[in-house]
Design a protein around this motif. Structure first.
Motif, PDB file in Angstrom:
ATOM      1  N   PRO A   1       0.816  -1.218   0.000  1.00  0.00           N
ATOM      2  CA  PRO A   1       0.000   0.000   0.000  1.00  0.00           C
ATOM      3  C   PRO A   1       0.849   1.267   0.000  1.00  0.00           C
ATOM      4  N   LEU A   2       0.308   2.324  -0.584  1.00  0.00           N
ATOM      5  CA  LEU A   2       0.948   3.638  -0.660  1.00  0.00           C
ATOM      6  C   LEU A   2       2.320   3.563  -1.331  1.00  0.00           C
ATOM      7  N   THR A   3       2.306   3.149  -2.581  1.00  0.00           N
ATOM      8  CA  THR A   3       3.542   3.027  -3.362  1.00  0.00           C
ATOM      9  C   THR A   3       3.395   3.785  -4.669  1.00  0.00           C
ATOM     10  N   TRP A   4       4.454   4.519  -5.030  1.00  0.00           N
ATOM     11  CA  TRP A   4       4.531   5.192  -6.320  1.00  0.00           C
ATOM     12  C   TRP A   4       5.297   4.290  -7.283  1.00  0.00           C
ATOM     13  N   TYR A   5       4.798   4.177  -8.520  1.00  0.00           N
ATOM     14  CA  TYR A   5       5.451   3.372  -9.544  1.00  0.00           C
ATOM     15  C   TYR A   5       5.837   4.260 -10.723  1.00  0.00           C
ATOM     16  N   LYS A   6       6.994   3.948 -11.311  1.00  0.00           N
ATOM     17  CA  LYS A   6       7.510   4.756 -12.417  1.00  0.00           C
ATOM     18  C   LYS A   6       7.994   3.861 -13.543  1.00  0.00           C
ATOM     19  N   THR A   7       7.677   4.249 -14.774  1.00  0.00           N
ATOM     20  CA  THR A   7       8.218   3.588 -15.950  1.00  0.00           C
ATOM     21  C   THR A   7       8.216   4.588 -17.108  1.00  0.00           C
ATOM     22  N   THR A   8       8.782   4.198 -18.225  1.00  0.00           N
ATOM     23  CA  THR A   8       8.762   5.023 -19.436  1.00  0.00           C
ATOM     24  C   THR A   8       8.291   4.181 -20.618  1.00  0.00           C
ATOM     25  N   PHE A   9       7.792   4.852 -21.649  1.00  0.00           N
ATOM     26  CA  PHE A   9       7.328   4.142 -22.836  1.00  0.00           C
ATOM     27  C   PHE A   9       7.405   5.075 -24.036  1.00  0.00           C
ATOM     28  N   ASP A  10       7.478   4.480 -25.216  1.00  0.00           N
ATOM     29  CA  ASP A  10       7.447   5.237 -26.464  1.00  0.00           C
ATOM     30  C   ASP A  10       6.023   5.289 -26.986  1.00  0.00           C
ATOM     31  N   ALA A  11       5.685   6.372 -27.645  1.00  0.00           N
ATOM     32  CA  ALA A  11       4.331   6.545 -28.170  1.00  0.00           C
ATOM     33  C   ALA A  11       4.093   5.579 -29.328  1.00  0.00           C
ATOM     34  N   PRO A  12       2.986   4.840 -29.309  1.00  0.00           N
ATOM     35  CA  PRO A  12       2.647   3.983 -30.453  1.00  0.00           C
ATOM     36  C   PRO A  12       2.450   4.809 -31.718  1.00  0.00           C
ATOM     37  N   ALA A  13       2.763   4.219 -32.848  1.00  0.00           N
ATOM     38  CA  ALA A  13       2.606   4.921 -34.123  1.00  0.00           C
ATOM     39  C   ALA A  13       1.136   5.151 -34.431  1.00  0.00           C
TER      40      ALA A  13
ATOM     41  N   LEU B   1      -5.511   6.474 -27.454  1.00  0.00           N
ATOM     42  CA  LEU B   1      -4.802   5.540 -26.573  1.00  0.00           C
ATOM     43  C   LEU B   1      -5.449   5.539 -25.196  1.00  0.00           C
ATOM     44  N   ALA B   2      -5.380   4.393 -24.521  1.00  0.00           N
ATOM     45  CA  ALA B   2      -5.927   4.289 -23.171  1.00  0.00           C
ATOM     46  C   ALA B   2      -5.120   3.284 -22.366  1.00  0.00           C
ATOM     47  N   LEU B   3      -4.902   3.599 -21.100  1.00  0.00           N
ATOM     48  CA  LEU B   3      -4.252   2.671 -20.187  1.00  0.00           C
ATOM     49  C   LEU B   3      -5.297   1.749 -19.583  1.00  0.00           C
ATOM     50  N   ASN B   4      -5.065   0.452 -19.686  1.00  0.00           N
ATOM     51  CA  ASN B   4      -5.926  -0.528 -19.033  1.00  0.00           C
ATOM     52  C   ASN B   4      -5.399  -0.742 -17.621  1.00  0.00           C
ATOM     53  N   MET B   5      -6.154  -0.269 -16.625  1.00  0.00           N
ATOM     54  CA  MET B   5      -5.718  -0.296 -15.232  1.00  0.00           C
ATOM     55  C   MET B   5      -6.425  -1.385 -14.433  1.00  0.00           C
TER      56      MET B   5
ATOM     57  N   ASP C   1      -1.384  -4.485  -8.996  1.00  0.00           N
ATOM     58  CA  ASP C   1      -0.256  -5.122  -9.686  1.00  0.00           C
ATOM     59  C   ASP C   1       0.052  -4.359 -10.969  1.00  0.00           C
ATOM     60  N   PRO C   2       1.105  -3.537 -10.979  1.00  0.00           N
ATOM     61  CA  PRO C   2       1.409  -2.760 -12.195  1.00  0.00           C
ATOM     62  C   PRO C   2       1.848  -3.624 -13.370  1.00  0.00           C
ATOM     63  N   LEU C   3       2.231  -4.874 -13.110  1.00  0.00           N
ATOM     64  CA  LEU C   3       2.646  -5.748 -14.207  1.00  0.00           C
ATOM     65  C   LEU C   3       1.485  -6.103 -15.124  1.00  0.00           C
ATOM     66  N   GLY C   4       0.260  -5.865 -14.679  1.00  0.00           N
ATOM     67  CA  GLY C   4      -0.903  -6.158 -15.503  1.00  0.00           C
ATOM     68  C   GLY C   4      -1.384  -4.991 -16.331  1.00  0.00           C
ATOM     69  N   ILE C   5      -0.737  -3.822 -16.212  1.00  0.00           N
ATOM     70  CA  ILE C   5      -1.150  -2.633 -16.972  1.00  0.00           C
ATOM     71  C   ILE C   5      -0.748  -2.771 -18.436  1.00  0.00           C
ATOM     72  N   THR C   6      -1.613  -2.331 -19.330  1.00  0.00           N
ATOM     73  CA  THR C   6      -1.278  -2.279 -20.754  1.00  0.00           C
ATOM     74  C   THR C   6      -1.676  -0.921 -21.320  1.00  0.00           C
ATOM     75  N   LEU C   7      -0.984  -0.515 -22.379  1.00  0.00           N
ATOM     76  CA  LEU C   7      -1.381   0.677 -23.152  1.00  0.00           C
ATOM     77  C   LEU C   7      -2.044   0.176 -24.415  1.00  0.00           C
ATOM     78  N   ASP C   8      -3.314   0.520 -24.584  1.00  0.00           N
ATOM     79  CA  ASP C   8      -4.110  -0.032 -25.677  1.00  0.00           C
ATOM     80  C   ASP C   8      -4.446   1.028 -26.718  1.00  0.00           C
ATOM     81  N   ILE C   9      -4.534   0.596 -27.963  1.00  0.00           N
ATOM     82  CA  ILE C   9      -5.002   1.437 -29.058  1.00  0.00           C
ATOM     83  C   ILE C   9      -6.509   1.240 -29.187  1.00  0.00           C
ATOM     84  N   VAL C  10      -7.243   2.343 -29.265  1.00  0.00           N
ATOM     85  CA  VAL C  10      -8.705   2.310 -29.289  1.00  0.00           C
ATOM     86  C   VAL C  10      -9.204   2.601 -30.700  1.00  0.00           C
TER      87      VAL C  10
END
Length: 300
Positions: free
Chosen positions: A207-219, A224-228, A285-294
């Motif tokens: 609980p009470l954790t900040w998570y950080k990552t980076t990503f490149d923009a899809p072509a 775009l939407a983050l599946n949380m 669980d941040p490992l389950g997050i995806t960036l999806d194209i809509v």
């Protein structure tokens, strides 16, 4: 004349073909954040009484204390226990939207209200040590009411607290408005670099954790939407811009979250190295997050 007018209007509308875009959407995963190597984390400090500057011999009303600077208000106290007790009853009666309880820096329980039950009680058993014990209660609001009768009289935050039958409501309390990460603006690139981030561990989230990552923009130009869906409750920032609060763990009567996807505006993104910061209050669980194209599925 009125009858004649509406007859002509109805006839005109019946001859027109009205088309609209379909509401059906398809979500195609573009990026998976499923590697522990992608993520870094920063654990939000659990505030205790000794580190607070604002103090009062009562439980303060949350909204007037935070002055809308933050969703979060720490209520902290310390007291001495003559004998250690493995199980002591903690009861927190609150008008906040959610409350998280920590005893001696360790998370013990959370509770939240609902639209129908805005006043509720967190009830749990907590371990107490011999000597000084620190109780830290994080009260959380999710927005504020903006209308209705007697709005100025509405109370938010904690109302009563008891431990093992002892009433601590009019005890000496220490307060802190907001989280350290908020004050440091941890979600911006400049502040993120200054803080010491750890690697994502195999023990899972806390609980009470900040998570950080980076990503490149899809072509392309598709939305775009983050599946949380794998997360619990918190807030999301992309390149320092908030894209909203999420509360996946708060389920509808059908057992589903009210929202799982969160729009990421293309205007927020750079071609490479976009900064994604997430504050997770619970144990998502941040490992389950995806960036999806809509994409929209045709028209009707």
């Amino acid at each position: 004349m009125d009858f004649e007018y509406f007859s002509i209007l109805e006839l005109t509308l019946s001859l027109k073909q009205v088309s609209k875009k379909s509401n059906t959407r398809t979500y195609t995963t573009s990026i998976k954040f499923n590697s522990t190597q992608r993520w870094k984390l920063f654990k939000e400090p659990i505030i205790q009484y000794d580190s607070t500057k604002l103090r009062a011999n009562k439980l303060l009303e949350q909204t007037s204390t935070t002055k809308d600077r933050s969703d979060y208000l720490w209520y902290t106290l310390r007291f001495k226990q003559s004998q250690p007790k493995a199980k002591s009853d903690l009861n927190v009666y609150t008008h906040g939207h959610q409350v998280h309880a920590f005893v001696n820096g360790i998370y013990v329980a959370s509770a939240h209200g609902s639209h129908k039950n805005t006043m509720y009680t967190l009830q749990t058993t907590v371990p107490l040590v011999q000597g000084t014990n620190n109780v830290s209660l994080l009260s959380v609001m999710v927005g504020l009411p903006d209308s209705g009768a007697f709005l100025e009289r509405r109370f938010s935050g904690l109302r009563r607290v008891s431990i093992q039958g002892t009433d601590f409501t009019k005890y000496q309390w220490g307060y802190q408005v907001g989280l350290l990460g908020e004050g440091q603006q941890i979600y911006t690139a400049a502040s993120s670099i200054r803080l010491q981030w750890g690697m994502y561990g195999s023990s899972g989230s806390q609980p009470l954790t900040w998570y950080k990552t980076t990503f490149d923009a899809p072509a392309g130009n598709d939305p775009l939407a983050l599946n949380m869906n794998s997360m619990g409750k918190g807030e999301i920032w992309v390149n320092g811009q908030s894209i909203g609060r999420y509360w996946i763990s708060f389920r509808t009567q059908q057992g589903n979250p009210s929202q799982s996807w969160y729009h990421v505006p293309r205007s927020f993104l750079r071609p490479k190295g976009n900064l994604l910061i997430i504050l997770e209050e619970q144990t998502g669980d941040p490992l389950g997050i995806t960036l999806d194209i809509v994409t929209a599925d045709g028209q009707s």
